[in-house]
Enzyme design. Sequence first.
Site, PDB file in Angstrom:
ATOM      1  N   VAL A 115       0.976  -0.589   9.784  1.00 22.49           N
ATOM      2  CA  VAL A 115       1.204  -0.484  11.112  1.00 22.49           C
ATOM      3  C   VAL A 115       2.951  -0.486  11.333  1.00 22.49           C
ATOM      4  O   VAL A 115       3.342  -0.133  12.339  1.00 22.49           O
ATOM      5  CB  VAL A 115       0.685  -1.629  12.173  1.00 22.49           C
TER       6      VAL A 115
ATOM      7  N   SER B 280      -1.852 -14.056  21.485  1.00 24.57           N
ATOM      8  CA  SER B 280      -2.383 -15.289  20.832  1.00 24.57           C
ATOM      9  C   SER B 280      -1.908 -16.438  22.241  1.00 24.57           C
ATOM     10  O   SER B 280      -0.962 -16.338  22.791  1.00 24.57           O
ATOM     11  CB  SER B 280      -1.484 -15.699  19.646  1.00 24.57           C
TER      12      SER B 280
ATOM     13  N   TYR C 294       6.160 -16.683  14.230  1.00 23.66           N
ATOM     14  CA  TYR C 294       4.661 -16.156  14.754  1.00 23.66           C
ATOM     15  C   TYR C 294       4.516 -16.136  16.449  1.00 23.66           C
ATOM     16  O   TYR C 294       4.149 -15.144  16.931  1.00 23.66           O
ATOM     17  CB  TYR C 294       3.629 -17.033  14.228  1.00 23.66           C
TER      18      TYR C 294
ATOM     19  N   ALA D   8       7.332 -16.241  18.535  1.00 25.37           N
ATOM     20  CA  ALA D   8       8.101 -15.335  19.191  1.00 25.37           C
ATOM     21  C   ALA D   8       7.642 -13.982  19.153  1.00 25.37           C
ATOM     22  O   ALA D   8       7.587 -13.374  20.071  1.00 25.37           O
ATOM     23  CB  ALA D   8       9.329 -15.296  18.434  1.00 25.37           C
ATOM     24  N   SER D   9       6.852 -13.443  18.052  1.00 22.71           N
ATOM     25  CA  SER D   9       6.424 -12.083  17.849  1.00 22.71           C
ATOM     26  C   SER D   9       5.111 -12.031  18.921  1.00 22.71           C
ATOM     27  O   SER D   9       5.166 -10.998  19.568  1.00 22.71           O
ATOM     28  CB  SER D   9       5.637 -11.867  16.676  1.00 22.71           C
ATOM     29  N   LYS D  10       4.361 -13.250  19.131  1.00 19.90           N
ATOM     30  CA  LYS D  10       3.220 -12.912  20.082  1.00 19.90           C
ATOM     31  C   LYS D  10       3.719 -12.989  21.498  1.00 19.90           C
ATOM     32  O   LYS D  10       3.202 -12.115  22.418  1.00 19.90           O
ATOM     33  CB  LYS D  10       2.233 -14.110  19.950  1.00 19.90           C
TER      34      LYS D  10
ATOM     35  N   ILE E  34      -9.221 -18.630  15.930  1.00 18.19           N
ATOM     36  CA  ILE E  34     -10.528 -18.051  15.733  1.00 18.19           C
ATOM     37  C   ILE E  34     -10.780 -18.066  14.287  1.00 18.19           C
ATOM     38  O   ILE E  34      -9.767 -17.720  13.385  1.00 18.19           O
ATOM     39  CB  ILE E  34     -10.310 -16.753  16.049  1.00 18.19           C
TER      40      ILE E  34
HETATM   41  P1  NAP Z   1      -7.141 -11.462   9.706  1.00 11.67           P
HETATM   42  O1  NAP Z   1      -8.616 -11.628   9.402  1.00 11.67           O
HETATM   43  O2  NAP Z   1      -6.221 -11.704   8.473  1.00 11.67           O
HETATM   44  O3  NAP Z   1      -7.129  -9.705  10.004  1.00 11.67           O
HETATM   45  C1  NAP Z   1      -5.879  -8.944  10.315  1.00 11.67           C
HETATM   46  C2  NAP Z   1      -5.713  -7.792   9.607  1.00 11.67           C
HETATM   47  O4  NAP Z   1      -4.331  -7.057   9.472  1.00 11.67           O
HETATM   48  C3  NAP Z   1      -5.954  -8.136   7.956  1.00 11.67           C
HETATM   49  O5  NAP Z   1      -6.917  -7.147   7.377  1.00 11.67           O
HETATM   50  C4  NAP Z   1      -4.475  -7.515   7.336  1.00 11.67           C
HETATM   51  O6  NAP Z   1      -4.596  -7.319   6.290  1.00 11.67           O
HETATM   52  C5  NAP Z   1      -4.001  -6.550   8.298  1.00 11.67           C
HETATM   53  N1  NAP Z   1      -2.638  -6.255   8.233  1.00 11.67           N
HETATM   54  C6  NAP Z   1      -1.607  -6.967   8.224  1.00 11.67           C
HETATM   55  N2  NAP Z   1      -0.508  -6.512   7.924  1.00 11.67           N
HETATM   56  C7  NAP Z   1      -0.741  -5.124   8.372  1.00 11.67           C
HETATM   57  C8  NAP Z   1      -0.041  -4.038   8.254  1.00 11.67           C
HETATM   58  N3  NAP Z   1       1.165  -4.113   8.262  1.00 11.67           N
HETATM   59  N4  NAP Z   1      -0.738  -2.726   8.676  1.00 11.67           N
HETATM   60  C9  NAP Z   1      -1.957  -2.696   8.656  1.00 11.67           C
HETATM   61  N5  NAP Z   1      -2.636  -3.734   8.829  1.00 11.67           N
HETATM   62  C10 NAP Z   1      -2.286  -5.091   8.363  1.00 11.67           C
HETATM   63  O7  NAP Z   1      -6.581 -12.027  11.060  1.00 11.67           O
HETATM   64  P2  NAP Z   1      -7.213 -12.085  12.306  1.00 11.67           P
HETATM   65  O8  NAP Z   1      -7.200 -13.513  12.679  1.00 11.67           O
HETATM   66  O9  NAP Z   1      -8.380 -11.219  12.615  1.00 11.67           O
HETATM   67  O10 NAP Z   1      -6.081 -11.944  13.312  1.00 11.67           O
HETATM   68  C11 NAP Z   1      -5.969 -10.452  14.037  1.00 11.67           C
HETATM   69  C12 NAP Z   1      -4.887 -10.527  15.160  1.00 11.67           C
HETATM   70  O11 NAP Z   1      -5.428 -11.502  15.951  1.00 11.67           O
HETATM   71  C13 NAP Z   1      -3.618 -10.912  14.652  1.00 11.67           C
HETATM   72  O12 NAP Z   1      -2.763 -10.166  15.520  1.00 11.67           O
HETATM   73  C14 NAP Z   1      -3.518 -12.321  14.798  1.00 11.67           C
HETATM   74  O13 NAP Z   1      -2.198 -12.632  14.960  1.00 11.67           O
HETATM   75  C15 NAP Z   1      -4.329 -12.538  16.127  1.00 11.67           C
HETATM   76  N6  NAP Z   1      -4.752 -14.006  16.368  1.00 11.67           N
HETATM   77  C16 NAP Z   1      -5.545 -14.456  15.550  1.00 11.67           C
HETATM   78  C17 NAP Z   1      -5.822 -15.697  15.733  1.00 11.67           C
HETATM   79  C18 NAP Z   1      -6.851 -16.628  14.745  1.00 11.67           C
HETATM   80  O14 NAP Z   1      -6.858 -17.825  15.071  1.00 11.67           O
HETATM   81  N7  NAP Z   1      -7.487 -16.119  13.826  1.00 11.67           N
HETATM   82  C19 NAP Z   1      -5.540 -16.291  16.999  1.00 11.67           C
HETATM   83  C20 NAP Z   1      -4.672 -15.756  17.732  1.00 11.67           C
HETATM   84  C21 NAP Z   1      -4.310 -14.204  17.700  1.00 11.67           C
HETATM   85  P3  NAP Z   1      -4.195  -8.221   4.997  1.00 11.67           P
HETATM   86  O15 NAP Z   1      -5.312  -9.407   4.949  1.00 11.67           O
HETATM   87  O16 NAP Z   1      -4.030  -7.345   3.838  1.00 11.67           O
HETATM   88  O17 NAP Z   1      -2.866  -8.865   5.345  1.00 11.67           O
END
Ligand code: NAP
Length: 265
Positions: free
Chosen positions: A64, A142, A155, A157-159, A188
């Site tokens: 991305v 988030s 993290y 700041a990014s969100k 999650i």
């Molecule tokens: P996840 O299971 O780690 O899924 C995120 C995916 O994004 C992974 O497959 C990751 O690949 C991929 N990714 C990372 N860097 C990338 C890049 N430069 N280009 C393309 N893909 C990339 O995490 P998730 O929990 O589902 O998170 C999804 C979103 O929800 C994120 O933005 C996270 O910050 C947000 N979020 C999550 C939570 C939570 O508690 N889980 C809470 C609030 C917000 P790799 O595994 O190879 O890095």
Amino acid sequence: MAQDQRLAGKVALITGAGSGIGLACAKRFAQEGAVVAGLDLQAPSGWAEIARGAPTTDFFVADVCDLSAQQEVVAELVQKHARIDILVTAAGVATGGPVHLLPEAEWDRVINVNLKGTFLTAKAVLPTMVAQRAGSVITIGSVEGIVGMEGGSAYNASKGGVVLLTKNMALDYAGRGIRVNCICPGFIETPLLHAAVGAEALSAQREKIRYQHKLGRFGKPEEIAGAAFFLASEDSSFVTGQNLVVDGGYIAGLRVGFAELMGLA
Ligand code: NAP
């Protein structure tokens, strides 16, 4: 095509579709009849399962942070399907550490993927939505983009940036019929959460975080996908510029145990 497929005829691009929330969105959208394209650093093992249920599925291995790669993805999708109706930007990474200890490179990595990556994906897709005068963009923020968390500097700041970028995009593109909303999940159960607080040494902190979710548990990726489905569907046709907080009550207020004393736990 089943009659209750609410996204039939829609084309969706989902970043971070290889895991967690993005993968759950891909599954849900496919069940609802959408053509689904996933984008991630690598294809997930679960993708074949999605491909079985959906009218068409594509998977693009791309970063991305790479604008031209994403513009190529968009060009291929538009050539194949003529449009992109829904964008979910779920690619993301997490980090931890207070400012004085956080390496500059780590700050850059997290801001680049989470905030600049959201900008670059939107930048690649929006010209198509502008031209077709329709679209639903769903960013993933988030609760940590709304309230702070110890050690969350980069993290959070990014969100926080994603939350406000979403509102600005909603303002800029409303005149072209494009709705832009953010989902702010609580914690999650995904590999990202496991990597952040899964270690045995953090079990006490993990329990305190869980306790602040007033429903008493962490969320499931499918519960975020349900919110994304709402924002992607016509049921949200008058919703734009919003943060949809899906957090089991995490930011509703401080929980200190009075509910237990009142016999309401
Ligand atoms: P996840 O299971 O780690 O899924 C995120 C995916 O994004 C992974 O497959 C990751 O690949 C991929 N990714 C990372 N860097 C990338 C890049 N430069 N280009 C393309 N893909 C990339 O995490 P998730 O929990 O589902 O998170 C999804 C979103 O929800 C994120 O933005 C996270 O910050 C947000 N979020 C999550 C939570 C939570 O508690 N889980 C809470 C609030 C917000 P790799 O595994 O190879 O890095």
